[in-house]
Design a protein around this motif. Structure first.
Motif: not given
Length: 61
Positions: A32-35, A39-40, A42-47
Protein backbone atom coordinates in the motif's frame (compact mmCIF):
# COMPACT_ATOMS: atom_id res chain seq x y z
CA UNK A 1 20.61 6.44 -1.90
CA UNK A 2 20.75 9.98 -3.24
CA UNK A 3 18.44 11.27 -5.94
CA UNK A 4 19.90 10.53 -9.39
CA UNK A 5 21.33 13.31 -11.52
CA UNK A 6 19.69 13.22 -14.94
CA UNK A 7 21.73 14.23 -17.96
CA UNK A 8 20.45 16.99 -20.27
CA UNK A 9 20.21 14.47 -23.13
CA UNK A 10 18.13 11.97 -21.07
CA UNK A 11 19.54 8.61 -22.10
CA UNK A 12 18.79 4.97 -21.36
CA UNK A 13 21.36 5.18 -18.57
CA UNK A 14 19.23 7.88 -16.94
CA UNK A 15 16.20 5.57 -17.04
CA UNK A 16 18.25 2.89 -15.30
CA UNK A 17 19.31 5.37 -12.62
CA UNK A 18 15.71 6.39 -11.98
CA UNK A 19 14.50 2.78 -11.81
CA UNK A 20 17.29 1.83 -9.40
CA UNK A 21 16.52 4.86 -7.24
CA UNK A 22 12.81 4.03 -7.09
CA UNK A 23 13.55 0.39 -6.33
CA UNK A 24 15.83 1.29 -3.44
CA UNK A 25 13.22 3.69 -2.02
CA UNK A 26 10.38 1.17 -2.20
CA UNK A 27 11.95 -2.26 -1.72
CA UNK A 28 11.15 -2.53 2.00
CA UNK A 29 7.78 -0.76 1.92
CA UNK A 30 4.45 -2.55 2.24
CA UNK A 31 2.43 -2.78 -0.96
CA UNK A 32 0.00 0.00 0.00
CA UNK A 33 2.89 2.39 0.72
CA UNK A 34 4.43 1.60 -2.68
CA UNK A 35 1.10 2.40 -4.37
CA UNK A 36 0.93 5.70 -2.49
CA UNK A 37 4.54 6.54 -3.43
CA UNK A 38 3.81 6.11 -7.15
CA UNK A 39 0.34 7.70 -6.98
CA UNK A 40 1.75 10.80 -5.30
CA UNK A 41 4.46 11.05 -7.96
CA UNK A 42 1.86 10.65 -10.70
CA UNK A 43 -0.22 13.45 -9.16
CA UNK A 44 2.78 15.77 -9.26
CA UNK A 45 3.48 14.82 -12.89
CA UNK A 46 -0.18 15.36 -13.90
CA UNK A 47 -0.18 18.79 -12.27
CA UNK A 48 3.02 19.76 -14.09
CA UNK A 49 1.64 18.57 -17.44
CA UNK A 50 -1.55 20.54 -16.89
CA UNK A 51 0.45 23.65 -15.97
CA UNK A 52 2.52 23.31 -19.14
CA UNK A 53 -0.62 22.84 -21.26
CA UNK A 54 -2.21 25.96 -19.78
CA UNK A 55 0.93 28.03 -20.36
CA UNK A 56 1.18 26.75 -23.94
CA UNK A 57 -2.47 27.63 -24.61
CA UNK A 58 -1.96 31.09 -23.13
CA UNK A 59 0.92 31.74 -25.54
CA UNK A 60 -1.01 30.49 -28.59
CA UNK A 61 -4.09 32.66 -27.92
Amino acid sequence: MTEPIISPGFSVADIHKIREYNYERTKDLPREAVRKYYADGADVARAEIERLRRSKNAIVK
